[in-house]
Design an enzyme around this catalytic site. Structure first.
Site, PDB file in Angstrom:
ATOM      1  CG  ASP A   1      24.480  -9.106 106.946  1.00  0.00           C
ATOM      2  OD1 ASP A   1      23.364  -8.848 107.415  1.00  0.00           O
ATOM      3  OD2 ASP A   1      25.498  -8.446 107.198  1.00  0.00           O
TER       4      ASP A   1
ATOM      5  CG  HIS B   1      18.641  -8.143 110.171  1.00  0.00           C
ATOM      6  ND1 HIS B   1      18.364  -7.819 108.871  1.00  0.00           N
ATOM      7  CD2 HIS B   1      19.963  -7.895 110.324  1.00  0.00           C
ATOM      8  CE1 HIS B   1      19.457  -7.403 108.260  1.00  0.00           C
ATOM      9  NE2 HIS B   1      20.452  -7.428 109.127  1.00  0.00           N
TER      10      HIS B   1
ATOM     11  NE  ARG C   1      29.103  -6.392 114.625  1.00  0.00           N
ATOM     12  CZ  ARG C   1      28.658  -5.971 113.452  1.00  0.00           C
ATOM     13  NH1 ARG C   1      28.667  -6.787 112.410  1.00  0.00           N
ATOM     14  NH2 ARG C   1      28.192  -4.756 113.297  1.00  0.00           N
TER      15      ARG C   1
ATOM     16  CG  HIS D   1      24.761  -7.726 112.322  1.00  0.00           C
ATOM     17  ND1 HIS D   1      25.056  -8.399 111.159  1.00  0.00           N
ATOM     18  CD2 HIS D   1      23.764  -6.860 112.011  1.00  0.00           C
ATOM     19  CE1 HIS D   1      24.290  -7.929 110.176  1.00  0.00           C
ATOM     20  NE2 HIS D   1      23.492  -7.008 110.672  1.00  0.00           N
TER      21      HIS D   1
ATOM     22  CG  HIS E   1      17.587  -3.894 106.642  1.00  0.00           C
ATOM     23  ND1 HIS E   1      17.823  -3.985 105.295  1.00  0.00           N
ATOM     24  CD2 HIS E   1      18.704  -4.345 107.241  1.00  0.00           C
ATOM     25  CE1 HIS E   1      19.024  -4.465 105.085  1.00  0.00           C
ATOM     26  NE2 HIS E   1      19.583  -4.698 106.253  1.00  0.00           N
TER      27      HIS E   1
ATOM     28  CG  ASN F   1      27.695  -9.558 109.316  1.00  0.00           C
ATOM     29  OD1 ASN F   1      27.104 -10.178 110.196  1.00  0.00           O
ATOM     30  ND2 ASN F   1      27.864  -8.248 109.357  1.00  0.00           N
TER      31      ASN F   1
ATOM     32  CG  HIS G   1      21.183  -5.374 102.564  1.00  0.00           C
ATOM     33  ND1 HIS G   1      21.923  -4.874 103.600  1.00  0.00           N
ATOM     34  CD2 HIS G   1      20.998  -4.334 101.729  1.00  0.00           C
ATOM     35  CE1 HIS G   1      22.181  -3.591 103.403  1.00  0.00           C
ATOM     36  NE2 HIS G   1      21.635  -3.241 102.260  1.00  0.00           N
TER      37      HIS G   1
ATOM     38  CG  ASP H   1      20.643  -4.085 110.670  1.00  0.00           C
ATOM     39  OD1 ASP H   1      21.489  -4.988 110.843  1.00  0.00           O
ATOM     40  OD2 ASP H   1      20.727  -3.239 109.763  1.00  0.00           O
TER      41      ASP H   1
ATOM     42  CG  HIS I   1      30.192  -1.163 114.293  1.00  0.00           C
ATOM     43  ND1 HIS I   1      30.880  -2.089 113.553  1.00  0.00           N
ATOM     44  CD2 HIS I   1      29.054  -0.901 113.604  1.00  0.00           C
ATOM     45  CE1 HIS I   1      30.188  -2.364 112.456  1.00  0.00           C
ATOM     46  NE2 HIS I   1      29.068  -1.673 112.468  1.00  0.00           N
TER      47      HIS I   1
END
Lengths: 441, 328
Positions: free
Chosen positions: A154, A62, A66, A64, A234, A96, A181, A313, A317
């Protein structure tokens, strides 16, 4: 370049085979050719791993990355470099992105970028529904054929139970797990942290534990109805762990994961440790950090094997995504580079057992998504195949400094915290990342 | 990253206790002595307000900006009158018609205000915790004029001031706060000042609007929680009604205003169960005939207008303490 290497004198832990002993590991052209004690050095370089732990490379179900669509937060190049930094040699990329991988066209374009830029092995996770909108099923057979290892919408849970049911039936027939999720969006109500004492204190709208519990119960019921393969992403609540335990006891095809963040932190991290509240947006994740009772139940779940895998996870950002009001902040933690460190702190503190942790980072996640069937070296030290492995020590205390992260995401609630353990070398698909230059030629 | 830790400044006020806070974000970090200091300063300000001119020049040269991201009548006017009564220059900014509408971040906004020369920024914001973020990134002092459902410290201080005018010491006094406690920044800030003053606090309202966690102890403050106003109001010294927001009903938290009124309106019958001479309070703005029956809102126990008047004196006291503490 595929490495020739003799890793000497490390404690080799390979939960897949039950191996746990001080041994030498010989790699030839990136392939494990020999594991034993007192191996004589050949022409290859020698890595002195005495006092260190040698394990299979970590497998993350899991993460991300991006890309495509959010390259200001992270790219396949930057985030797989961060994964490598943290010992993760296999990463499953959540869908995502923009566009979301809901058809073979998008997945094939993604594979091209992966082949070009990835520093570790990456597997795409395809969408359950078109555009992750929860309305119509995505091209599931196409996604399976194009190499997706699991399906998930997601952070946009499949709210419609009928669609979830069909997805489990079809994905099950395709042999793909559905990673969900588990969250009831209506009950959740758009809260930004766990509902409880701290959210009330801070005047923040909370997400009740019940929103996760209800969704897990529904998804388990649908898993049983369909005979599909369900993976609970998660899990964060005590009751959620209990429901999964019961489902496993009934023989359902269900697996689940927990994040290092939920194992290490509670909702109190949002408040901070001072007298005045911090409203720490870096402690905002979804599902939210929960209570101490939940955290203890997650630890227990890992011990008893109810929880199969530790998944990061990892969610990088940009600074602007977090440097704002708590409600407005994006949820997620940049976790690749702190995961092992926080887990080893918990090992040292007696909360977690080292072998359990290694198992949940290697063979257990590999099996949850059947990754070991795609490449026999994933999650274990298997002779004769290109290998992934990690060498780390358990003694070095270090201080988290997000400014030095390889990840583009500097968003960590652990800034300034002391964590344990230093990764000394990683072999990813046979290629050595010898970060300290300790292997002599 | 900057640390949240409140930048503390020291001045000697009254030669007794020094005000050390750069900002006023909530009442939870105020000591008993801090609260007493605000109260005694507010007494002095009340005296000034009763003079024929009612103004002093204590804050001449100080720039106070009111930065309101949410609508407000009384809080904003009260701060403006308070600042002007001490000779401060006041600039009023609203989110509408400002650079905020053009997408400027909160941090950029407060930094810009600092660069312009704002000494004190009185801020109201719809998101809980926003003034904490602002305070971390500016040297200007931030006074929280209400953030989301989190805190409204000057309202709590003026409420306390009003109660103390009637009762003196609040130790052992029973205060019932009734209504939408969950979404109330007024209630949250009041809890700290009231508990610090030794009052016995009961939170009362429909189960959907009164968080049970407030009585659970643990990390939260300790109050009594009740869903039965007839019982909770028994023997109360103060009944403080909170505003019910219409959108709560639309969100399904209460069946109807009618239902709310039936269970939780403070009316004469219920008030008769309180102590004789009990105070009736409301932070405003009231929904006419909802939280309080009209005869109670205008009845002998009602101190709602006193709250508004005291608001100016208390905000003068807070502005004075914070602005003076900034002086080298």
């Amino acid at each position: 370049m595929k490495t020739d290497l003799l890793i000497r004198g490390g404690r080799v832990i390979d939960p897949a085979s039950g191996m746990d002993a001080v041994l030498d590991v010989r790699l030839r052209a990136g392939v494990v050719v020999e594991i034993g004690s007192g191996l004589t050095a050949g022409p290859e370089r020698v890595f002195d791993a005495s006092g260190a732990i040698v394990t299979p490379g970590f497998v993350d179900l899991h993460a991300h990355l991006r890309e495509p669509g959010f390259e200001h937060k992270g790219t396949i190049a930057s985030e797989t470099a961060a994964a490598l930094r943290g010992g993760f040699t296999t990463v499953c990329a959540m869908p995502n992105t923009e566009p979301a991988p809901d058809s073979a066209t998008v997945v094939e374009a993604l594979w091209e970028r992966i082949r070009r830029d990835a520093r570790v092995r990456v597997f795409p996770i395809g969408c359950v529904t078109r555009g992750r909108h929860g309305k119509e099923l995505a091209e599931l057979s196409e996604l399976a054929a194009s190499g997706c290892v699991a399906l998930s919408d997601d952070g946009s849970p499949v709210a419609d139970g009928r669609i979830m049911r069909r997805a489990l039936e079809l994905a099950g027939a395709l042999g793909l797990p559905l990673s969900e999720h588990s969250d009831d969006p209506l009950l959740n109500g758009g809260g930004s942290m766990n509902e409880g004492v701290v959210s009330e204190r801070l005047g923040l709208a909370g997400q009740p534990a019940a929103a996760e519990i209800v969704a897990i119960a529904r998804n388990l019921a649908l898993c049983e109805t369909t005979g599909g393969r369900l993976h609970i992403a998660h899990v964060s609540t005590e009751r959620g762990v209990e429901l999964i335990a019961e489902a496993k006891a009934r023989g359902l095809r269900v697996t689940c994961e927990v994040t290092p963040s939920h194992l290490f932190l509670t909702e109190g991290a949002v408040f901070g440790s001072g007298p005045a509240p911090l409203y720490d947006t870096n402690a905002k994740i979804n599902p939210p950090l929960r209570t101490e009772a939940d955290r203890r139940a997650l630890i227990q779940g890992l011990k008893t094997g109810v929880i199969d895998a530790i998944a990061t996870d990892h969610a990088p950002h940009s600074i602007q995504d977090k440097l704002c009001e708590f409600d407005a902040a994006a949820p997620g933690i940049s976790c690749f580079e702190t995961a092992l460190g926080s887990l080893l702190m918990q090992v040292k503190g007696g909360e977690l057992n080292l072998v359990d942790v290694i198992e949940a980072l290697t063979i257990a996640p590999a099996r949850a998504f059947s990754l070991e069937k795609r490449h026999a070296g994933i999650g274990s030290l298997t002779l004769g195949v290109s290998t992934d492995l990690v060498v780390f020590d358990m003694d070095t205390l270090w201080t988290v400094d997000a400014a030095r992260f390889v990840s583009k995401g500097r968003n960590t609630p652990l800034q300034g915290r002391k964590l344990l353990g230093r990764i000394r070398a990683v072999v990813a698909d046979g290629v050595l990342d010898d970060r300290e230059g300790v292997a002599r030629g | 990253m900057l640390e949240l830790e409140e930048k503390r400044l020291t001045i000697a006020a009254d030669g007794v206790h020094a005000w050390r806070h750069k900002d006023l974000l909530d009442t939870d970090t105020l000591s008993r002595e801090d609260i007493d200091l605000v109260m005694s300063q507010a007494d002095a300000m009340t005296e000034i307000r009763t003079r024929p001119v009612g103004k002093v020049a204590t804050l001449r040269g100080i720039t106070v900006v009111t930065l309101f991201y949410e609508q407000s009548t009384r809080t904003r006017a009260s701060f403006e009158v308070a600042a002007k009564a001490m000779g401060a220059d006041v600039v009023n900014l609203s989110a509408t018609g400002s650079s905020v509408e053009k997408g400027e971040s909160l941090i950029d906004t407060v930094r810009t205000l600092e660069a312009i020369g704002a000494d004190v920024v009185v801020m109201r914001h719809g998101k809980s915790g926003a003034p904490y973020l602002a305070a971390r990134y500016t040297k200007s002092s931030i006074i929280n004029g209400g953030d989301g459902r989190h805190a409204h410290p000057t309202q709590a201080l003026l409420d306390l001031y009003t109660m103390r005018q009637h009762f003196g010491d609040l130790a052992g006094r029973r205060v019932v706060i009734v209504g939408d406690v969950m979404h109330s920044r007024v209630a949250r800030s009041n809890i700290y000042t009231l508990l610090a003053s030794g009052a016995d606090v009961t939170l009362c309202g429909p189960a959907t609007l009164v968080p049970r966690t407030l009585e659970s102890g643990g990390e939260g403050p300790r109050c009594r929680v009740s869903t039965n106003l007839d019982e909770a109001i028994e023997g109360a010294d103060v009944v403080m009604a909170l505003r019910i927001q219409k959108e709560r009903q639309e969100g399904g938290l209460i069946p109807s205003l009618r239902d709310y009124i039936a269970g939780y309106q403070v009316n004469a019958r219920r008030l008769a169960r309180a102590k004789p001479g009990a105070l009736v309070m409301h932070p405003g703005p009231k929904n006419e005939g909802v939280e309080l029956a009209p005869d109670v809102a205008d009845g002998v126990g009602s101190v709602i207008e006193e709250q508004v008047t005291n608001g100016v004196a208390v905000r003068m006291a807070v502005l004075y303490l914070i602005a003076t503490a900034r002086r080298p």
